[in-house]
Scaffold this active site. Sequence first.
Site, PDB file in Angstrom:
ATOM      1  CG  ASN A  62      56.335  18.971  45.390  1.00  0.00           C
ATOM      2  OD1 ASN A  62      57.004  20.006  45.616  1.00  0.00           O
ATOM      3  ND2 ASN A  62      55.031  19.004  45.183  1.00  0.00           N
ATOM      4  NE  ARG A 121      55.592  23.067  43.927  1.00  0.00           N
ATOM      5  CZ  ARG A 121      55.355  24.034  45.006  1.00  0.00           C
ATOM      6  NH1 ARG A 121      55.237  22.944  46.272  1.00  0.00           N
ATOM      7  NH2 ARG A 121      54.575  24.660  46.337  1.00  0.00           N
ATOM      8  CG  HIS A 136      50.304  27.334  46.994  1.00  0.00           C
ATOM      9  ND1 HIS A 136      50.176  28.348  47.477  1.00  0.00           N
ATOM     10  CD2 HIS A 136      50.629  26.211  47.241  1.00  0.00           C
ATOM     11  CE1 HIS A 136      50.855  28.035  48.445  1.00  0.00           C
ATOM     12  NE2 HIS A 136      51.919  26.258  48.595  1.00  0.00           N
ATOM     13  CG  LEU A 150      43.610  26.890  52.993  1.00  0.00           C
ATOM     14  CD1 LEU A 150      42.342  26.752  54.706  1.00  0.00           C
ATOM     15  CD2 LEU A 150      44.145  27.612  53.388  1.00  0.00           C
ATOM     16  N   GLY A 151      48.030  24.346  53.766  1.00  0.00           N
ATOM     17  CA  GLY A 151      49.344  23.627  53.942  1.00  0.00           C
ATOM     18  C   GLY A 151      49.978  24.403  54.682  1.00  0.00           C
ATOM     19  NE  ARG A 203      56.182  28.782  53.637  1.00  0.00           N
ATOM     20  CZ  ARG A 203      55.842  29.078  52.642  1.00  0.00           C
ATOM     21  NH1 ARG A 203      55.868  29.508  51.722  1.00  0.00           N
ATOM     22  NH2 ARG A 203      55.548  27.526  52.743  1.00  0.00           N
ATOM     23  NE  ARG A 218      46.415  16.486  61.690  1.00  0.00           N
ATOM     24  CZ  ARG A 218      45.383  16.088  60.829  1.00  0.00           C
ATOM     25  NH1 ARG A 218      44.559  15.366  61.310  1.00  0.00           N
ATOM     26  NH2 ARG A 218      44.934  16.418  58.958  1.00  0.00           N
ATOM     27  N   GLY A 236      43.140  22.387  55.140  1.00  0.00           N
ATOM     28  CA  GLY A 236      42.390  21.692  54.244  1.00  0.00           C
ATOM     29  C   GLY A 236      41.736  20.889  53.401  1.00  0.00           C
ATOM     30  CD  GLU A 237      44.138  17.470  50.282  1.00  0.00           C
ATOM     31  OE1 GLU A 237      44.275  15.779  50.470  1.00  0.00           O
ATOM     32  OE2 GLU A 237      44.575  18.097  49.367  1.00  0.00           O
ATOM     33  CD  GLU A 252      51.079  20.418  44.533  1.00  0.00           C
ATOM     34  OE1 GLU A 252      51.537  22.556  44.945  1.00  0.00           O
ATOM     35  OE2 GLU A 252      51.334  19.855  45.579  1.00  0.00           O
TER      36      GLU A 252
END
Length: 415
Positions: free
Chosen positions: A25, A107, A195, A223-224, A255, A299, A350-351, A399
């Site tokens: 990936n 990927r 995604h 959300l990454g 972005r 974060r 998100g996680e 993924e």
Amino acid sequence: MTASATATATADRYPSRGDLLLVLNCGSSSIKFALFDVGQTPLPRAPVWNGKVQGIGGDAPTLGETGREPERVTLDVDQPYHAALTRILDRVAARRGGRRLHAVAHRVVHGGGRYEAPVRMDAAVLADLKSYVPLAPLHQPFALEAIEMLLEAEPALPQVACFDTAFHHTLPQVERMLPLPYDAWTRGLRRYGFHGLSYAYMAEVLPERHGAVARGRCIVAHLGSGASLCAMQNLESIATTMGFSALDGLMMGTRTGALDPGAVLYLMEIEKLSLADVGHLLYHRSGLLGVSGSSSEPRVLLPLEAEAGETGERARIALALYVRRIVREIGALVAVLGGLDLLVFTAGIGEHIAEIRARVCAGLGFLGVALDADANASDAAVISAPASPVVVGVEPTNEEWIAARQTLALLAGAH
């Protein structure tokens, strides 16, 4: 076909006990890798070994893998990406311990309008996929570099491209079209969605977790560092926030997300930025990093909100804008779905960042969304309160497993 050729073809199609499959990936500055034991049926969702090279092209690249903390590595200055791939392949060779490598899955972010399913790679397909590089410049070139490198080094090793755009082939035409002159549609200018490997995994795991509600009106928030939303009904994509390119939709780490095209014209016509300058600004200098001036990572920004002066003010503005854009786009997708039964957060932010989830859900109070604060703080699989009419969940994405499974299916069906 000779007996030996038949045996080789069969071995390509069907793995034997102990065979491994490598998933790569590739991003612009990182490569995730995972080895799956494809001799087991069904394919285990957890790899036997995985890891990541980060900071490629930077001053301090690191390599982390199962059982080992990330450590600094030295990469060739002129060809850092090639050097990172070589290091990964060397580690894979050492890790295999004599077990056969059945195939390599990649990927690949963009399959354009032609590739709506995984495809086995050869020189012709590689050349075709290179034409999509301008549509996904942060990812496409690097995945293709890995494919090309392996085609040259091990031409007999099956390689399969698994596309992020493929999951969205179910989008209705009204969601795919851009409001440009109609001949733009015939030339391939359309909304593709991204995604897709992450959303394909959600389509597998959410019914297991949530039962029938997952087949209803569902929005998944990936959300990454890149981010998008996907509205799913009956586990199929019916609308998504990313469109023609991976710049569209939500505000991201670096972005812009959706942006008035007039602002781009202004930057070029009035401020005289070149095409290359505008591209760099939109992809690398905007989003959370651009607004905050401090970091692309929520974060990092969350503690900075308490700072005095410009640092704190810009961190607060950046995160407020980030959350507002997510809430607005969820609202738009709820309108398309005609309501909402299930909201799921996935990917790195998100996680793992409960505060972002809490702020997003606070903005969805008009839907009756209510969180269980303790469940949210612990990243539980279900974080909504029992009385919430919308189920809210957290689901780690996978993924790499989807790419491995798609590759096995393609090779098994080859003739």
